[in-house]
Design a protein around this motif. Structure first.
Motif, mmCIF file in Angstrom:
data_model
loop_
_atom_site.group_PDB
_atom_site.id
_atom_site.type_symbol
_atom_site.label_atom_id
_atom_site.label_comp_id
_atom_site.label_asym_id
_atom_site.label_seq_id
_atom_site.Cartn_x
_atom_site.Cartn_y
_atom_site.Cartn_z
ATOM 1 N N ASN A 373 0.865 -1.169 0.000
ATOM 2 C CA ASN A 373 0.000 0.000 0.000
ATOM 3 C C ASN A 373 0.906 1.225 0.000
ATOM 4 N N SER A 374 0.757 2.085 -0.959
ATOM 5 C CA SER A 374 1.642 3.245 -1.078
ATOM 6 C C SER A 374 1.298 4.364 -0.106
ATOM 7 N N GLU A 375 0.221 4.204 0.676
ATOM 8 C CA GLU A 375 -0.217 5.258 1.589
ATOM 9 C C GLU A 375 0.043 4.943 3.050
ATOM 10 N N ARG A 376 0.111 3.653 3.400
ATOM 11 C CA ARG A 376 0.283 3.306 4.812
ATOM 12 C C ARG A 376 0.695 1.851 4.944
ATOM 13 N N LEU A 377 1.128 1.476 6.152
ATOM 14 C CA LEU A 377 1.397 0.078 6.460
ATOM 15 C C LEU A 377 0.070 -0.647 6.654
ATOM 16 N N GLU A 378 -0.173 -1.646 5.836
ATOM 17 C CA GLU A 378 -1.395 -2.432 5.937
ATOM 18 C C GLU A 378 -1.037 -3.844 6.391
ATOM 19 N N LEU A 379 -1.054 -4.049 7.698
ATOM 20 C CA LEU A 379 -0.669 -5.328 8.293
ATOM 21 C C LEU A 379 -1.875 -6.256 8.300
ATOM 22 N N VAL A 380 -1.770 -7.366 7.571
ATOM 23 C CA VAL A 380 -2.883 -8.295 7.413
ATOM 24 C C VAL A 380 -2.888 -9.344 8.512
ATOM 25 N N ALA A 381 -1.704 -9.866 8.851
ATOM 26 C CA ALA A 381 -1.636 -10.941 9.849
ATOM 27 C C ALA A 381 -0.250 -10.980 10.468
ATOM 28 N N GLU A 382 -0.200 -11.548 11.670
ATOM 29 C CA GLU A 382 1.054 -11.763 12.382
ATOM 30 C C GLU A 382 1.054 -13.212 12.854
ATOM 31 N N ASN A 383 2.022 -13.995 12.375
ATOM 32 C CA ASN A 383 2.066 -15.426 12.645
ATOM 33 C C ASN A 383 3.323 -15.791 13.416
ATOM 34 N N GLN A 384 3.188 -16.706 14.367
ATOM 35 C CA GLN A 384 4.311 -17.131 15.194
ATOM 36 C C GLN A 384 4.614 -18.598 14.950
ATOM 37 N N LEU A 385 5.879 -18.894 14.596
ATOM 38 C CA LEU A 385 6.355 -20.263 14.498
ATOM 39 C C LEU A 385 7.712 -20.333 15.175
ATOM 40 N N GLY A 386 7.800 -21.053 16.278
ATOM 41 C CA GLY A 386 9.047 -21.117 17.019
ATOM 42 C C GLY A 386 9.335 -19.785 17.690
ATOM 43 N N GLU A 387 10.605 -19.602 18.031
ATOM 44 C CA GLU A 387 11.012 -18.403 18.767
ATOM 45 C C GLU A 387 12.098 -17.603 18.059
#
Length: 421
Positions: A373-387
């Motif tokens: 997105n050229s206008e802003r940060l568009e964070l769709v998902a945050e996924n965790q695998l391990g550390e």
């Protein structure tokens, strides 16, 4: 040099998989180098992948990875290749997994007893990824002392040849992290060593040295070369040694060289419409653009994407600077259109573009899915695998491959994950 034997995984599925045919390097579905099919972090079009996953959601399989390494997996046919180092046994190996099932098909121990005594806490003795031409794989390891050694294996793990590349002397036990490149039938190895540097080409079939071009390096650096095409002409482009330079894949002749950045680099350049974009540096910071036709820098900004490479997505340039600060540039003017910070974390892996999304992994084991997105940060998902994640994600054949590590007290273990619908 001791020629080390296989560690074989003898089970029914592995024996069946050994008989599979391998895909042509030009066919769809392979990921032959750490930056993907086009060398710029962009996956093949049409990937059908989830944006949300976990240990229990959209997990196709997971497989233990022995030892320790930061190399990004590559994919050839139904096989996944990556490197590892077993520090207690002082060995360096190539591992082969089934893309379909995650079974470990074979492990080829290439070196024993030659690990450097020390290594930087953010590096390993198996950080460069392997590269493939579709028929063979090529792996480079740094040995105790000051030498690099290059190996060629067939897809069943049989050694075809090995050779001494030359001297490499990293400062402060930084180690080695540069991935080899396939170009013009040659294996290209870069060594930005303290006091001297070079980029060299070896015939992929025989290992015979084809050319060697010296580079004046003030300090050791770790950028990986890429193969780009400008005006119908293939060029090897390498960021490091206080400059970005381009070379003829056939002869090693320098096409152009533009000063910029700081001595220490640990990523690869990207490019668009005859312009190369580079970033990095230590102790300073710089992101800059080079017009290939003129051989001149056209803009510069004080932003540092040090280990992580950038991405060109459509008409915009994206990069994740240290501390998770995502940037979007106008690639023509260098104007920063926006910069916003992801949840706290350190960065080493390079982002990839797949199915219209940017996948970016941080050192804390999180993989962020970002909609360009050229206008802003568009964070769709945050996924965790391990550390902990240092290797870059891989996306091919509707699968996401992620190499992650977990801790049980001080005990560290690695896992290779396959994610998909």
């Amino acid at each position: 040099m001791k020629n080390c034997p296989f560690r074989l995984i003898l089970n029914a599925s592995a024996l069946v998989l050994c008989s599979f045919s391998f895909a042509d390097p030009g066919s769809d579905g392979n990921w032959l180098s750490w930056r993907g099919p086009s060398g710029d972090g962009v996956a093949a079009m049409g990937q059908n992948i989830p944006t949300k996953w976990s240990e229990t959601q959209h997990l196709k399989w997971k497989a233990p990875v022995p030892g320790r390494g930061h190399s990004t997996p590559i994919v050839v046919g139904d096989r996944i290749f990556l490197t590892t180092a077993r520090e207690e046994e002082e060995s360096q190996s190539v591992l082969c997994y089934s893309f379909s099932t995650g079974d470990l098909i074979w492990e080829k121990v290439l070196l024993e007893g030659l690990l450097p005594e020390k290594i930087h806490r953010k590096n390993t003795h198996a950080s460069p990824s392997v590269a493939s031409d579709g028929d063979k794989i090529f792996a480079v390891f740094f040995l105790a002392g000051d030498r690099l050694r290059l190996f060629s294996l067939d897809l069943n793990g049989n050694e075809l040849w090995q050779l001494d590349v030359g001297r490499f002397y990293p400062e402060q036990s930084f180690g080695y992290g540069t991935t080899p490149l396939l170009a013009a039938g040659n294996v290209i190895v870069a060594a930005e060593s303290q006091g001297e540097g070079y980029i060299a080409a070896f015939d992929a079939s025989s290992g015979k040295e084809v050319w060697r071009t010296m580079r004046k390096a003030i300090r050791s650096s770790h950028g990986s070369p890429v193969l780009a095409n400008f005006g119908g002409e293939d060029q090897i482009v390498l960021n490091g040694a206080d400059r970005v330079a381009s070379y003829d894949p056939q002869t090693g002749r320098e096409f152009w060289s533009v000063e910029g950045g700081d001595p220490l680099i640990a990523n690869s350049v990207v490019w668009k419409d005859g312009v190369v974009f580079a970033s990095g540096g230590y102790p300073g910071r710089e992101t800059w653009a080079i017009d290939v036709a003129s051989g001149k820098s056209i803009w510069s900004s004080q932003v540092k994407c040090y280990e992580q490479s950038m991405l060109v997505v459509g008409d915009y340039l994206y990069g994740v600077a240290e501390g998770g600060l995502v940037h979007c540039w106008d690639p023509n003017s260098g104007e920063i259109l926006w910069r916003e910070r992801l949840p706290k974390g350190s960065e080493c892996a390079s982002p990839v573009l797949a199915n219209g999304y940017i996948l970016h992994a941080n050192e804390e084991g999180k993989v962020f899915v970002i909609k360009p997105n050229s206008e802003r940060l568009e964070l769709v998902a945050e996924n965790q695998l391990g550390e902990e994640i240092f290797a870059s994600p891989v996306v091919c054949r509707d699968r996401i491959l992620i190499r992650s590590a977990s801790y049980n007290g001080e005990a560290r273990s690695e896992t290779l994950y396959s994610i998909g619908f």
